[in-house]
Design a protein around this motif. Sequence first.
Motif, PDB file in Angstrom:
ATOM      1  N   LEU A 269      20.127  42.235 -41.841  1.00 16.58           N
ATOM      2  CA  LEU A 269      19.028  42.300 -42.473  1.00 16.58           C
ATOM      3  C   LEU A 269      19.289  42.568 -43.911  1.00 16.58           C
ATOM      4  CD1 LEU A 269      15.879  42.190 -41.840  1.00 16.58           C
ATOM      5  CD2 LEU A 269      16.151  44.672 -41.479  1.00 16.58           C
ATOM      6  N   PRO A 270      20.004  43.439 -44.222  1.00 19.17           N
ATOM      7  CA  PRO A 270      19.886  43.494 -45.836  1.00 19.17           C
ATOM      8  C   PRO A 270      20.367  42.428 -46.565  1.00 19.17           C
ATOM      9  CG  PRO A 270      21.021  45.487 -44.904  1.00 19.17           C
ATOM     10  CD  PRO A 270      20.867  44.373 -43.754  1.00 19.17           C
ATOM     11  N   TRP A 271      21.335  41.671 -46.175  1.00 11.43           N
ATOM     12  CA  TRP A 271      21.760  40.290 -46.815  1.00 11.43           C
ATOM     13  C   TRP A 271      20.730  39.341 -46.762  1.00 11.43           C
ATOM     14  CZ3 TRP A 271      22.083  35.221 -45.212  1.00 11.43           C
ATOM     15  CH2 TRP A 271      23.059  34.338 -45.859  1.00 11.43           C
ATOM     16  N   ILE A 272      19.901  39.385 -45.622  1.00 13.36           N
ATOM     17  CA  ILE A 272      18.614  38.537 -45.684  1.00 13.36           C
ATOM     18  C   ILE A 272      17.810  38.571 -46.609  1.00 13.36           C
ATOM     19  CG2 ILE A 272      16.763  37.738 -43.935  1.00 13.36           C
ATOM     20  CD1 ILE A 272      18.585  38.005 -41.483  1.00 13.36           C
ATOM     21  N   VAL A 273      17.384  39.917 -46.831  1.00 11.60           N
ATOM     22  CA  VAL A 273      16.382  40.374 -47.552  1.00 11.60           C
ATOM     23  C   VAL A 273      16.724  40.078 -48.947  1.00 11.60           C
ATOM     24  CG1 VAL A 273      15.039  42.394 -48.476  1.00 11.60           C
ATOM     25  CG2 VAL A 273      15.315  41.864 -46.031  1.00 11.60           C
ATOM     26  N   LEU A 274      18.083  40.760 -49.267  1.00  9.09           N
ATOM     27  CA  LEU A 274      18.821  40.472 -50.758  1.00  9.09           C
ATOM     28  C   LEU A 274      18.959  39.165 -51.359  1.00  9.09           C
ATOM     29  CD1 LEU A 274      21.014  43.698 -50.570  1.00  9.09           C
ATOM     30  CD2 LEU A 274      18.683  43.607 -51.739  1.00  9.09           C
ATOM     31  N   LEU A 278      15.288  33.887 -46.073  1.00 10.47           N
ATOM     32  CA  LEU A 278      14.379  32.861 -45.229  1.00 10.47           C
ATOM     33  C   LEU A 278      13.586  32.129 -46.059  1.00 10.47           C
ATOM     34  CD1 LEU A 278      13.165  35.963 -43.022  1.00 10.47           C
ATOM     35  CD2 LEU A 278      14.470  33.800 -42.534  1.00 10.47           C
ATOM     36  N   GLY A 279      13.364  32.402 -47.474  1.00 10.72           N
ATOM     37  CA  GLY A 279      12.720  31.904 -48.494  1.00 10.72           C
ATOM     38  C   GLY A 279      13.321  30.447 -48.787  1.00 10.72           C
ATOM     39  N   THR A 280      14.513  30.546 -48.794  1.00  5.59           N
ATOM     40  CA  THR A 280      15.366  29.323 -48.995  1.00  5.59           C
ATOM     41  C   THR A 280      15.455  28.237 -47.609  1.00  5.59           C
ATOM     42  OG1 THR A 280      16.583  30.400 -50.746  1.00  5.59           O
ATOM     43  CG2 THR A 280      17.485  28.304 -49.848  1.00  5.59           C
ATOM     44  N   ALA A 281      15.808  29.073 -46.622  1.00  7.03           N
ATOM     45  CA  ALA A 281      15.919  28.182 -45.502  1.00  7.03           C
ATOM     46  C   ALA A 281      14.777  27.479 -44.807  1.00  7.03           C
ATOM     47  CB  ALA A 281      16.603  29.177 -44.473  1.00  7.03           C
ATOM     48  N   THR A 282      13.970  27.930 -44.966  1.00  5.97           N
ATOM     49  CA  THR A 282      12.545  27.411 -44.469  1.00  5.97           C
ATOM     50  C   THR A 282      11.992  26.368 -45.167  1.00  5.97           C
ATOM     51  OG1 THR A 282      11.070  28.715 -45.850  1.00  5.97           O
ATOM     52  CG2 THR A 282      11.501  29.439 -43.782  1.00  5.97           C
ATOM     53  N   GLY A 283      12.628  25.678 -46.360  1.00  7.74           N
ATOM     54  CA  GLY A 283      12.204  24.731 -47.124  1.00  7.74           C
ATOM     55  C   GLY A 283      13.247  23.439 -47.211  1.00  7.74           C
ATOM     56  N   LEU A 284      14.136  23.363 -46.186  1.00  5.64           N
ATOM     57  CA  LEU A 284      15.057  22.639 -45.920  1.00  5.64           C
ATOM     58  C   LEU A 284      14.658  21.481 -44.796  1.00  5.64           C
ATOM     59  CD1 LEU A 284      18.114  24.418 -45.835  1.00  5.64           C
ATOM     60  CD2 LEU A 284      17.610  23.201 -47.644  1.00  5.64           C
ATOM     61  N   PRO A 285      14.747  20.315 -45.225  1.00  8.62           N
ATOM     62  CA  PRO A 285      14.468  19.035 -44.044  1.00  8.62           C
ATOM     63  C   PRO A 285      15.162  19.411 -42.928  1.00  8.62           C
ATOM     64  CG  PRO A 285      14.617  18.147 -46.440  1.00  8.62           C
ATOM     65  CD  PRO A 285      14.955  19.428 -46.383  1.00  8.62           C
ATOM     66  N   ARG A 286      14.719  19.230 -41.741  1.00  7.05           N
ATOM     67  CA  ARG A 286      15.377  19.396 -40.327  1.00  7.05           C
ATOM     68  C   ARG A 286      15.829  18.066 -39.972  1.00  7.05           C
ATOM     69  NH1 ARG A 286      17.192  24.548 -40.667  1.00  7.05           N
ATOM     70  NH2 ARG A 286      15.789  25.534 -41.725  1.00  7.05           N
ATOM     71  N   ALA A 287      16.764  18.019 -39.110  1.00  5.54           N
ATOM     72  CA  ALA A 287      17.413  17.016 -38.521  1.00  5.54           C
ATOM     73  C   ALA A 287      16.299  16.273 -37.531  1.00  5.54           C
ATOM     74  CB  ALA A 287      18.598  17.282 -38.004  1.00  5.54           C
ATOM     75  N   ARG A 288      15.448  17.142 -36.936  1.00  3.78           N
ATOM     76  CA  ARG A 288      14.768  16.649 -35.927  1.00  3.78           C
ATOM     77  C   ARG A 288      13.711  15.867 -36.340  1.00  3.78           C
ATOM     78  NH1 ARG A 288      13.552  22.204 -36.473  1.00  3.78           N
ATOM     79  NH2 ARG A 288      11.317  22.542 -37.260  1.00  3.78           N
ATOM     80  N   GLU A 289      13.252  16.143 -37.793  1.00  2.00           N
ATOM     81  CA  GLU A 289      12.404  15.138 -38.349  1.00  2.00           C
ATOM     82  C   GLU A 289      12.773  13.761 -38.517  1.00  2.00           C
ATOM     83  OE1 GLU A 289      11.591  17.149 -42.117  1.00  2.00           O
ATOM     84  OE2 GLU A 289      11.234  19.001 -41.095  1.00  2.00           O
ATOM     85  N   LEU A 290      14.024  13.403 -38.424  1.00  2.00           N
ATOM     86  CA  LEU A 290      14.463  12.086 -38.520  1.00  2.00           C
ATOM     87  C   LEU A 290      14.796  11.390 -37.142  1.00  2.00           C
ATOM     88  CD1 LEU A 290      16.595  12.605 -41.536  1.00  2.00           C
ATOM     89  CD2 LEU A 290      14.310  11.798 -41.460  1.00  2.00           C
TER      90      LEU A 290
END
Length: 651
Positions: A269-274, A278-290
């Motif tokens: 959790l500290p690594w995720i927050v600091l 989450l703010g970065t990972a959610t913006g990546l295009p996913r493979a399932r979209e293709l």
Amino acid sequence: MLNNVRPLTRRELTLLLLIVFAGVGLRAVHMPQTRLWVDEAESAINALTILEHGYPVDTYQGLPKYENVLIRPWEDHPEYEFRDVSYSSRGVPVYHAWLPMYAMAGSMKAMGVRPDPVHETPRVLHSADDMRLRTVAARLPGLVFSAVFLFCMFQLGRRMGGEAAGWAALVICAFAATNVYLGVQARYYSATLAFTAMSLLCLWLVLHRGRWRDFALAGLALSLLFHTHILSAFIAAVMFAVTSPWMLRHERVLAKLVLCGGMLTVAALPWIVLTDFLGTATGLPRARELMDLPRDLFAFPLDRPLVFSVLMFGLLAAVASWLLRHRLPLRFLEPFHRSMPAYMLLAVWSVTAYLAFTLLIPAASYFTQRLSLMLQVPVFLLMAMVFVHMAAMIVPRYAGLLACAGLLLLLATTDRLALPHEAWGKNSGPMAALVNRLSLETFEPGTRIYSTPNSHFVVAYYTGLPVQSVAPVRRSFLNEYDGPIVLVEFTDVPPRPRERVLERDAESAGRSLSSDEIDQAIRQIQIHLMRDQWASRVGELGPQLDPPPEWLNASVEDVRRRWDLNIRRDTRRYSHVLVFRGYTVRHYPDWWQTFFYRFVEPEQRMGENVNYAERIRHGRSIMMPHVGCVLHLADQPVPEARLAADDVNDE
């Protein structure tokens, strides 16, 4: 019964250590034989930033790092059109976990590899002779993680499939070429295998023993796996959750689960927050979209029919042993029936990993090799158990020996048995030649040095030059920059002419070629064919060589034909890669331009529209077929761009 394994005898312990030593030794032999490839060099550069700052950051030698597809605009920057998606708003990498980077940083520090300083006038800081040391320093941690992996696989095999299965799992993991390859990479691969195996072992112990230390070790293993490969840790956590109802029979199980989950939470959790993960990972295009679902769900097993057939046979045999338990002799049923829980657990783990990878992995990472990494632990265990239990039906007393021999024979007949590697130079010689060539270049202050992605990491790591990826750079900046620009463009080169064809041509012409004349003819042919490809794209093109004489026409046509066959083969191969779907990839420039511009209108940035096309038309270019690149030296800005800039200043 399988969980309560007996202690090893002295002879067995000696044999275990010998096989582990042989497996690690085989990896050690492979480790220095080839140079780092682009992804390894990326990890090595990240490790160098740890030595510089104490933690990995998004810049090196004063340059932002680029290692992923380009989707995030950088509107206010005069040079770069995009930011890299692998780094968060906090300026740290989140696309890859950090534990392997720290391991590499420690190895580099111990071996004297340090971050490269920035000089006002760029110059090569390392010689070709330094390449081996810098290669070993980055790859050394993989050997340590490989040893952990082999020990864990041995224990897993013993506990899940019996003593013989432990030896079979150890043997196949020690000598399978794919495992040896992953074990020497300067990446997260070896550590992922080690901590995935450790997590699965802890899950088995938690299910069957459920002691406090089992849950504590599980929390530790999951934490290490999270900081090595986040998706693999997610899969392992899902498996703990799925199997938790079978843990309820243990005393004080809720408190033990809180201990295990709490350790993982404190570690993650500290690594995720600091890092703002989450703010970065959610913006990546996913493979399932293709993807074309559900058809694409079957692509991986169809690509590996042999392995898939062996696994399906084992699972079906295990199920049949239970369904036919009252009809067939115990000798045929008992090996599979006894290990039914293990078969089911490994099957569920494999399916979970497959679905998680398919649904969650970013499009830029959807390659079957990366899915293989996440499936290796359960798949190799299943293969070991299948071979052992099949052998037990034939010769129960020697089931382990027969299974190990069968697995080695399978690896050998399918060209998957690791053998000592070729000598240093086959893969490293071209990069050494480039290092030597750049060492001869006199750079002026302010020279910008670029490379096609992601080879800029390789060139930077082995030379110490501040090399940037050319992909995110604005076309206008490249055209208008006042200082010199050096671009190392990696590209396709013609196949090497075959000496027997050259000798046949010479014999037909009544000639006898010496070894030096053969080398000269090879160079003439490759330069001649590359010139046809490059002459219209650049200004002054060297080296200037006479075209091959007419009596070499057969060799020229042979190379041209083989080159065309290679292009057709690559086109077919890349057509099955998800990120290239809808595009035709014929050459390496097609590859990187499609990959990195896939989500930002690649048609407007590829081929003649590539951002540096105009700049290299007004400079000198040197073809280096023995390296696989063209070296562009553009000292002056594009004339039209300079005039346009002057007009703006006048206004």
